[in-house]
Design an enzyme around this catalytic site. Structure first.
Site, PDB file in Angstrom:
ATOM      1  N   TYR A  14       0.814  -1.212   0.000  1.00 40.67           N
ATOM      2  CA  TYR A  14       0.000   0.000   0.000  1.00 40.67           C
ATOM      3  C   TYR A  14       0.850   1.265   0.000  1.00 40.67           C
ATOM      4  CZ  TYR A  14      -4.509  -2.275   0.870  1.00 40.67           C
ATOM      5  OH  TYR A  14      -5.657  -3.000   0.771  1.00 40.67           O
ATOM      6  N   LYS A  58       3.710 -15.509   3.308  1.00 46.48           N
ATOM      7  CA  LYS A  58       3.952 -16.302   2.092  1.00 46.48           C
ATOM      8  C   LYS A  58       5.453 -16.533   2.035  1.00 46.48           C
ATOM      9  CE  LYS A  58       2.537 -18.185  -1.817  1.00 46.48           C
ATOM     10  NZ  LYS A  58       1.641 -19.367  -1.875  1.00 46.48           N
ATOM     11  N   ASP A 104      -2.300 -18.601   1.372  1.00 46.85           N
ATOM     12  CA  ASP A 104      -3.261 -19.348   0.537  1.00 46.85           C
ATOM     13  C   ASP A 104      -3.965 -20.418   1.355  1.00 46.85           C
ATOM     14  OD1 ASP A 104      -0.767 -20.593   0.709  1.00 46.85           O
ATOM     15  OD2 ASP A 104      -0.787 -21.356  -1.341  1.00 46.85           O
ATOM     16  N   ASP A 162      -6.118  -7.211   4.343  1.00 49.73           N
ATOM     17  CA  ASP A 162      -7.251  -6.614   3.622  1.00 49.73           C
ATOM     18  C   ASP A 162      -8.115  -7.709   3.017  1.00 49.73           C
ATOM     19  OD1 ASP A 162      -8.819  -4.616   2.270  1.00 49.73           O
ATOM     20  OD2 ASP A 162      -7.730  -5.127   0.447  1.00 49.73           O
ATOM     21  N   ASP A 218     -12.053  -9.360   4.482  1.00 50.35           N
ATOM     22  CA  ASP A 218     -13.312  -9.433   3.715  1.00 50.35           C
ATOM     23  C   ASP A 218     -13.832 -10.870   3.711  1.00 50.35           C
ATOM     24  OD1 ASP A 218     -13.117  -6.716   2.969  1.00 50.35           O
ATOM     25  OD2 ASP A 218     -13.919  -7.151   0.970  1.00 50.35           O
TER      26      ASP A 218
HETATM   27  C1  IPM Z   1     -10.352  -1.568   3.839  1.00 45.34           C
HETATM   28  C2  IPM Z   1     -10.587  -1.039   2.444  1.00 45.34           C
HETATM   29  C3  IPM Z   1      -9.438  -0.111   2.065  1.00 45.34           C
HETATM   30  C4  IPM Z   1      -8.144  -0.895   2.162  1.00 45.34           C
HETATM   31  C5  IPM Z   1      -9.574   0.541   0.680  1.00 45.34           C
HETATM   32  C6  IPM Z   1     -10.889   1.286   0.526  1.00 45.34           C
HETATM   33  C7  IPM Z   1      -8.427   1.427   0.355  1.00 45.34           C
HETATM   34  O1  IPM Z   1     -10.724  -2.088   1.547  1.00 45.34           O
HETATM   35  O2  IPM Z   1     -10.301  -0.764   4.777  1.00 45.34           O
HETATM   36  O3  IPM Z   1     -10.219  -2.781   3.990  1.00 45.34           O
HETATM   37  O4  IPM Z   1      -7.791  -1.610   1.213  1.00 45.34           O
HETATM   38  O5  IPM Z   1      -7.482  -0.818   3.190  1.00 45.34           O
HETATM   39 MG    MG Z   2     -10.726  -4.000   2.435  1.00 47.74          MG
END
Ligand code: IPM
Ligand code: MG
Length: 372
Positions: free
Chosen positions: A147, A204, A236, A260, A264
């Site tokens: 990032y 990894k 993975d 990240d 999710d």
């Molecule tokens: C999160 C989001 C952000 C990230 C994006 C919107 C930049 O996906 O907070 O997880 O990748 O950190």
């Molecule tokens: Mg995210």
């Protein structure tokens, strides 16, 4: 009730899309618990993301940073949307605001708890026996890695395609310094000590040099925590283990990009990304935000799930203000509302009756009502 009345300075960053709708519910709940537990909040609203680009031409205006730094905590909703989508590296992007404020406030530790609300067991796409008892927390490194590494896009003859006309090249860099790994891993071990004494460190290391450094540093730190079990897991395999057997995890620590993606994935164990709160901590002012995005497709419709925002307020009370009773009250209220069958659209399934499906504001009101 606390004896003296305290006032906390809170910066509000509603951002874009559903942001303004859900942050209003977070504030509603925060004010309501404040009344009950003897504190109040003084709010300053500022621009971040797409709305800031529209007004100031930049996703992170200096004024926003100044206000945030001067406050006791920052409550953020979400940024981004198709209006500002671009692949042009020279144009501002809403996400630069988010990454910029994380970096500027030094928020290296991002905590994303994944817990099962028992009432939501049937909202999950997982079988009930797989999600039963899941209680894990992702500790994501937030100010390093891909990032923030060097990146570039440039024209390069050798990169030209067969037609000879296109020759662009691009790179991103994943880089970690030892101290960056050390502080986040330490945070994970400290967190594990307050939980079930188990840390999964995700990397990894079979491919990446940054991961091999990550693993060495993690093992060195682990020696200071003989009471905590350390398990190395490749990313993975972790993606697979999270859906196969999520209850094996307690604390999951990992670098920025892996965290990240895995967060999710892990959110779906709870039934919806709309349930996942987060705290971003550093050495100064901390920031609290839902893990989900700005959901531009449902912006303005009043149907967004405000619970991740409300649970982010809960984390703010715990980590920034030490108002643990007020935080518990929010957690219990959310539990009760869900147990009573109330659902936002994202949480509903065929078994839920239509009259129990409510919008954003009604969900906020229900949580306030359940505080008593
Ligand atoms: C999160 C989001 C952000 C990230 C994006 C919107 C930049 O996906 O907070 O997880 O990748 O950190
Ligand atoms: Mg995210």
């Amino acid at each position: 009730m606390a004896e003296t009345s305290k006032t906390y300075k809170v910066t509000l960053l509603p951002g874009d899309g559903i942001g303004p709708e859900i942050i209003a519910e977070g504030v509603k709940v925060l004010d309501a618990v404040g009344e009950r537990y003897g504190f109040s909040c003084e709010y300053t609203e500022a621009l971040l993301g797409g709305c800031a680009i529209d007004v100031c031409g930049t996703a992170l205006p200096e004024e926003t940073l100044r206000v945030a730094q001067a406050s006791d905590a920052v409550l953020l909703a979400a940024v981004g949307g198709p209006k500002w989508d671009t692949t042009d590296p020279d144009k501002p992007r809403p996400e630069q605001g988010l990454l910029g404020i994380r970096k500027a406030l030094g928020l290296y530790a991002n905590l994303r708890p994944v817990r099962i609300f028992s009432a939501l067991a049937d909202a999950s796409t997982f079988k009930p026996d797989v999600v039963e008892g899941v209680d894990l927390i992702i500790v994501r490194e937030l100010t390093g890695g891909l990032y923030f590494g060097a990146r570039e896009r440039f024209y390069d003859e050798e990169g030209a395609g067969v037609d000879g006309g296109r020759g662009q090249r691009a790179f991103d860099t994943m880089e970690y310094r030892e101290y960056e790994i050390e502080r986040i891993v330490r945070h994970a071990f400290e967190t594990a000590r307050k939980r079930r004494n188990r840390v999964h460190s995700i990397d990894k290391a079979n491919v990446l040099e940054t991961s091999r450094l990550w693993r060495e540093v993690t093992h060195r730190i682990a020696a200071e925590y003989p009471d905590v079990e350390l398990i190395d897991m490749l990313v993975d395999n972790t993606a697979m283990q999270l859906v196969a057997n999520p209850s094996q995890f307690d604390v999951v620590v990992t670098e920025n990009m892996f965290g990240d993606i895995l967060s999710d994935e892990a959110s779906m164990i709870t039934g919806s990304l709309g349930m996942l709160a987060s705290a971003s901590l550093g050495d100064g002012t901390a920031l609290y935000e839902p893990s989900h995005g700005s959901a531009p497709d449902i912006a303005g419709l009043g149907v967004a799930n405000p619970l991740a925002q409300i649970l982010s307020v809960e984390m703010m009370l715990r980590y920034s203000f030490g108002e643990n009773e007020a935080a518990d009250a929010i957690a219990n209220a959310v539990e009760r509302v869900l147990a009573d069958g109330w659902r936002t659209r994202d949480l509903a399934n065929d078994a839920d009756s239509a009259e129990k499906i409510v919008g954003t504001q009604a969900m906020g009101d229900l949580v306030v009502g359940a505080l008593d």
